[in-house]
Write an enzyme that holds these catalytic residues in place. Structure first.
Site, PDB file in Angstrom:
ATOM      1  N   ILE A  60       0.966  -1.293  -0.102  1.00  0.00           N
ATOM      2  CA  ILE A  60       0.091   0.026  -0.033  1.00  0.00           C
ATOM      3  C   ILE A  60       0.690   1.399   0.024  1.00  0.00           C
ATOM      4  O   ILE A  60       0.498   2.419  -0.649  1.00  0.00           O
ATOM      5  CB  ILE A  60      -0.832  -0.025   1.384  1.00  0.00           C
ATOM      6  CG1 ILE A  60      -2.097  -1.383   1.343  1.00  0.00           C
ATOM      7  CG2 ILE A  60      -1.633   1.271   1.247  1.00  0.00           C
ATOM      8  CD1 ILE A  60      -2.625  -1.191   2.562  1.00  0.00           C
ATOM      9  N   SER A  61       2.126   1.271   0.668  1.00  0.00           N
ATOM     10  CA  SER A  61       2.750   2.293   0.759  1.00  0.00           C
ATOM     11  C   SER A  61       4.281   1.978   1.277  1.00  0.00           C
ATOM     12  O   SER A  61       4.554   0.862   2.233  1.00  0.00           O
ATOM     13  CB  SER A  61       1.987   3.352   2.071  1.00  0.00           C
ATOM     14  OG  SER A  61       2.869   3.890   2.661  1.00  0.00           O
ATOM     15  N   VAL A  68       3.862  -0.576   4.479  1.00  0.00           N
ATOM     16  CA  VAL A  68       2.367  -0.783   4.689  1.00  0.00           C
ATOM     17  C   VAL A  68       1.846  -1.935   3.530  1.00  0.00           C
ATOM     18  O   VAL A  68       2.142  -1.749   2.501  1.00  0.00           O
ATOM     19  CB  VAL A  68       1.498   0.159   4.850  1.00  0.00           C
ATOM     20  CG1 VAL A  68       0.012  -0.432   5.318  1.00  0.00           C
ATOM     21  CG2 VAL A  68       1.800   1.249   6.076  1.00  0.00           C
ATOM     22  N   ASP A 195       2.466  14.282  14.350  1.00  0.00           N
ATOM     23  CA  ASP A 195       2.710  14.199  12.747  1.00  0.00           C
ATOM     24  C   ASP A 195       1.220  14.172  12.163  1.00  0.00           C
ATOM     25  O   ASP A 195       1.152  13.313  10.966  1.00  0.00           O
ATOM     26  CB  ASP A 195       3.252  12.926  12.196  1.00  0.00           C
ATOM     27  CG  ASP A 195       3.899  12.923  10.940  1.00  0.00           C
ATOM     28  OD1 ASP A 195       3.992  14.164  10.460  1.00  0.00           O
ATOM     29  OD2 ASP A 195       4.310  12.118  10.397  1.00  0.00           O
ATOM     30  N   ASP A 214      -1.132   6.681  11.770  1.00  0.00           N
ATOM     31  CA  ASP A 214       0.205   6.873  11.738  1.00  0.00           C
ATOM     32  C   ASP A 214       0.579   7.621  13.205  1.00  0.00           C
ATOM     33  O   ASP A 214       1.045   8.917  13.104  1.00  0.00           O
ATOM     34  CB  ASP A 214       0.584   7.859  10.489  1.00  0.00           C
ATOM     35  CG  ASP A 214       2.161   7.772  10.467  1.00  0.00           C
ATOM     36  OD1 ASP A 214       2.760   7.024  11.207  1.00  0.00           O
ATOM     37  OD2 ASP A 214       2.662   8.402   9.474  1.00  0.00           O
TER      38      ASP A 214
END
Ligand SMILES: Nc1ncnc2c1ncn2[C@@H]1O[C@H](COP(=O)(O)OP(=O)(O)O)[C@@H](O)[C@H]1O
Ligand SMILES: [Mg+2]
Length: 268
Positions: A60-61, A68, A195, A214
């Protein structure tokens, strides 16, 4: 090794190989290669043996510190966040961990910091959820791997706030929810996200609900830099929503959230 286990191990190996193949041509190859080092494969086997992980899905990332993946869980799709043990940006992690009283006893080797970080993200998500914030529900944290609820549908993750266009009235609702979540996070969960931005908020398209993600770097209010992180989070959100005609003062918002803290303390 029992036969059943051997089969599972093989299956994950095949899945991992398949992922590597898929990314051979791209510059993610290096990172994808890096992420599946032996200790990480072992941890994936452990999760498979526990029945939590049925099969790996696609990536995904690929972020600075973690990858991920989508995966098949016991009963539903799951998201697997793997912190790379060989990641080079972990020095900054120490800043967050060291000021956090919950991690006083963590040894300071890189591996231990990464494992503590993964635990911290899980605990932060649990606290956020308990405070009434929509977050992916964590399932388990095992060494450098965090398994959580997959926030998406039809194998596609929900879009990040930065990638969607909202109607003006809807934008106001989304903004209000985000500010309310920051308030709950601070006053109920005793946490500052650290963040928060249009990158770490997903939007469920059908309902326009915001989801905070996150939270590895989230710190408690007692952290020496929590004030700085909180103001930065608020500034990011205020800046992003300017384009929808929302103009609020970050310092006033911060003061409003802080005021509640004093009231909560006075009534204790
Ligand atoms: N539980 C989840 N369900 C679906 N997608 C997720 C989930 N967690 C993360 N993602 C996707 O992966 C991306 C990176 O995850 P994030 O936790 O923000 O890690 P990073 O530290 O790399 O930014 C997110 O922007 C989101 O698109
Ligand atoms: Mg992120």
């Amino acid at each position: 090794m029992k036969k059943e286990v051997t089969n599972k191990v093989k299956r994950i190996d095949t899945e991992v190989d398949r992922l590597r193949m898929r990314h051979k041509d791209t510059d993610t190859l290096k990172v994808t290669d890096n992420v599946f080092d032996d200790p990480t494969l072992k941890t994936l086997y452990t999760l498979s043996n526990k029945g939590i992980l049925k099969a790996m899905g696609g990536p995904i990332s690929t972020g600075k510190e973690a990858n991920v993946f989508l995966a098949e869980g016991e009963e539903q799709d799951i998201a697997i966040k793997i912190y790379r043990i060989s990641s080079s940006t972990f020095n900054s992690m120490e800043d967050y961990i060291l000021g956090d009283p919950r991690f006083r006893n963590v040894r300071h080797s890189k591996r231990d910091i990464i494992f503590a970080w993964t635990q911290k993200e899980q605990r932060n998500l649990i606290r956020a959820k308990e405070a009434g914030i929509r977050v992916p529900e964590p399932i388990i944290a095992e060494r450098n791997i965090l398994v959580m609820e997959f926030m998406g549908e039809n194998e596609k993750p929900y879009p990040q706030l930065k990638d969607i266009k909202l109607d003006k009235e809807v934008a106001r609702d989304v903004y209000d929810t985000i500010i309310n979540y920051m308030d709950l996070l601070y006053n109920e969960a005793n946490l500052v996200h650290g963040d928060l931005s249009e990158y770490n908020i997903l939007i469920i398209p059908a309902t326009n609900e915001a989801v905070f993600i996150d939270m590895g770097q989230s710190v408690t209010r007692e952290h020496p830099r929590s004030r700085e992180f909180m103001i930065r989070d608020i500034e990011n959100i205020v800046r992003y929503f300017k384009k929808y005609g929302i103009n609020e003062d970050p310092h006033e918002l911060y003061a409003a959230i802080r005021d509640k803290e004093e009231k909560t303390q006075n009534t204790d």
